[in-house]
Design an enzyme around this catalytic site. Structure first.
Site, PDB file in Angstrom:
ATOM      1  N   GLU A 194      -2.150   0.369  -8.607  1.00  0.00           N
ATOM      2  CA  GLU A 194      -3.594   0.257  -8.465  1.00  0.00           C
ATOM      3  C   GLU A 194      -4.169   1.606  -8.040  1.00  0.00           C
ATOM      4  O   GLU A 194      -3.680   2.225  -7.098  1.00  0.00           O
ATOM      5  CB  GLU A 194      -3.840  -0.783  -7.362  1.00  0.00           C
ATOM      6  CG  GLU A 194      -5.122  -1.528  -7.470  1.00  0.00           C
ATOM      7  CD  GLU A 194      -5.112  -2.705  -6.507  1.00  0.00           C
ATOM      8  OE1 GLU A 194      -4.209  -3.574  -6.603  1.00  0.00           O
ATOM      9  OE2 GLU A 194      -6.006  -2.758  -5.643  1.00  0.00           O
ATOM     10  N   ASP A 248      -9.443   0.124  -9.325  1.00  0.00           N
ATOM     11  CA  ASP A 248     -10.048  -0.681  -8.265  1.00  0.00           C
ATOM     12  C   ASP A 248     -11.287   0.038  -7.720  1.00  0.00           C
ATOM     13  O   ASP A 248     -12.418  -0.310  -8.045  1.00  0.00           O
ATOM     14  CB  ASP A 248      -9.008  -0.940  -7.169  1.00  0.00           C
ATOM     15  CG  ASP A 248      -9.523  -1.844  -6.068  1.00  0.00           C
ATOM     16  OD1 ASP A 248     -10.644  -2.373  -6.216  1.00  0.00           O
ATOM     17  OD2 ASP A 248      -8.830  -2.035  -5.053  1.00  0.00           O
ATOM     18  N   ASP A 253      -0.462  -0.243  -4.474  1.00  0.00           N
ATOM     19  CA  ASP A 253      -1.856   0.189  -4.391  1.00  0.00           C
ATOM     20  C   ASP A 253      -1.951   1.527  -3.671  1.00  0.00           C
ATOM     21  O   ASP A 253      -1.615   1.632  -2.500  1.00  0.00           O
ATOM     22  CB  ASP A 253      -2.684  -0.866  -3.640  1.00  0.00           C
ATOM     23  CG  ASP A 253      -4.177  -0.557  -3.688  1.00  0.00           C
ATOM     24  OD1 ASP A 253      -4.564   0.487  -4.260  1.00  0.00           O
ATOM     25  OD2 ASP A 253      -4.953  -1.360  -3.140  1.00  0.00           O
ATOM     26  N   LYS A 275       0.857  -1.191   0.000  1.00  0.00           N
ATOM     27  CA  LYS A 275       0.000   0.000   0.000  1.00  0.00           C
ATOM     28  C   LYS A 275       0.891   1.237   0.000  1.00  0.00           C
ATOM     29  O   LYS A 275       1.813   1.346   0.825  1.00  0.00           O
ATOM     30  CB  LYS A 275      -0.870   0.020   1.266  1.00  0.00           C
ATOM     31  CG  LYS A 275      -1.875  -1.126   1.328  1.00  0.00           C
ATOM     32  CD  LYS A 275      -3.078  -0.848   0.456  1.00  0.00           C
ATOM     33  CE  LYS A 275      -4.155  -1.911   0.696  1.00  0.00           C
ATOM     34  NZ  LYS A 275      -5.278  -1.731  -0.252  1.00  0.00           N
ATOM     35  N   LYS A 306     -13.391  -7.082  -6.969  1.00  0.00           N
ATOM     36  CA  LYS A 306     -13.644  -7.631  -5.649  1.00  0.00           C
ATOM     37  C   LYS A 306     -15.023  -8.275  -5.721  1.00  0.00           C
ATOM     38  O   LYS A 306     -16.043  -7.604  -5.526  1.00  0.00           O
ATOM     39  CB  LYS A 306     -13.634  -6.510  -4.607  1.00  0.00           C
ATOM     40  CG  LYS A 306     -12.278  -5.849  -4.424  1.00  0.00           C
ATOM     41  CD  LYS A 306     -12.400  -4.641  -3.519  1.00  0.00           C
ATOM     42  CE  LYS A 306     -11.097  -4.315  -2.804  1.00  0.00           C
ATOM     43  NZ  LYS A 306      -9.950  -4.181  -3.683  1.00  0.00           N
TER      44      LYS A 306
HETATM   45 MG   LIG Z   1      -6.963  -1.639  -4.159  1.00  0.00          MG
END
Ligand SMILES: [Mg+2]
Length: 310
Positions: A190, A215, A164, A135, A239
């Site tokens: 991302e 995303d 991300d 992240k 997701k």
């Molecule tokens: Mg993500």
């Protein structure tokens, strides 16, 4: 029409260490397990794992929905559900019970592991992870680029890294990261920027060698369709647990042959099973379901056991 007896159990699952993203700090995953039993006694499990800050219903909405649902339901009732995480949960319960012959395939899948601390890569490497995700956009960019650079220098050959940003970068920072990524070999960045910056991300995705994956922009099937129609041909992170009915998602992906990464919302094995199944059918990239190391509780792969652990 087949009737099902419906039961549900809300759960709470504490992160071993709180998950820090640009959306904030996440301490407890709350969700709902769903159990359907048909007249012949066959049981199917599903899971409702909302992600409100991605635009799904809230956990409160989902619990209220289950509380108000009748004890006996049928296909038609399930088809009329409007909450995306609930759509996933109920249809998943319909598609189980598990077909054990398919489980073996999942072990062949490549997995991406999310690193809480960059030092965790060795642990995950030992568990046969070869793709790692970090992240970014939670600390100043210079510090993060330096951290990622030293991680890249440590990672063995064959390792793949994804980043991300959870919408946390501006345009200048996104250029900075993409330039950096182009000089290494990063699988993708991302969601660098907020959902309303679609045109900028589209332009950037054509300007650099490193791919951009959407995303947050494509959390629901409707958004997925919209970004595709507006010309996105980069990567789509899906997701499934918040994308609505798996059957509709499957249909869209098959029709349009989009480049996808399937990813977790920190659900239990019940929701994960369906996600992995969809990924095996629809995606060539490593799946982002490597998250059991984030929890001490509800890690069982046995659905009955999960159901009975309350
Ligand atoms: Mg993500």
């Amino acid at each position: 029409m087949t009737k099902f007896r419906f039961e549900y159990r809300p759960y709470q699952r504490k992160f071993r260490q709180p998950l820090k993203t640009h959306h904030g700090i996440w301490v407890v995953r709350e969700g709902i397990l769903v159990r359907l039993e048909d007249e012949s006694g066959r049981v199917g499990f599903g899971e409702i794992a909302p992600l409100e800050w991605f635009g799904s219903e809230s956990i409160g909405d989902a619990i209220a929905f289950c509380r108000n649902a009748p004890e006996t339901i049928d296909f038609e009732w399930i088809r009329s559900i409007s909450f995306p995480a609930c759509q996933f949960g109920f249809e998943t319960a319909l598609e189980s019970p598990l077909n054990p012959s398919r489980v073996g395939d999942f072990e062949e899948q490549r997995h991406s592991g999310l690193l809480g601390k960059v030092e965790d890569w060795e642990l995950l490497w030992g568990q046969r992870y070869r793709t790692f995700k970090v992240k970014i956009a939670v600390a100043p960019i210079e510090i993060e680029i330096a951290t990622v650079e030293s991680l890249l220098n440590e990672l063995p050959e064959g390792a793949i890294l994804r980043l991300d940003a959870n919408m946390g970068l501006n345009e200048i920072e996104t250029h900075q990261w993409l330039e950096f990524c182009d000089s290494y070999n990063i699988e993708f960045i991302e969601q660098p920027m907020p959902v309303d910056q679609f045109e900028t991300m589209l332009k950037l995705s054509q300007q650099y060698r490193t791919s951009i994956a959407l995303d947050e922009s494509v959390a629901s099937l409707e958004q997925l369709r919209d970004c595709y129609d507006r010309g996105w041909r980069g990567i789509f992170v899906i997701k499934p647990a918040i994308a609505g009915f798996p059957s509709k998602l499957r249909e869209f992906c098959q029709q349009n042959q989009i480049d996808t990464v399937f990813s977790t919302v920190f659900e239990t094995a019940i929701g994960r099973q369906m996600g992995l199944q969809l990924a095996a059918e629809l995606s060539k990239r490593a799946v982002g379901y490597g998250t059991n190391h984030w929890f001490d509780e509800l890690n069982s792969e046995d659905f009955e056991k999960l159901w009975n652990s309350f």
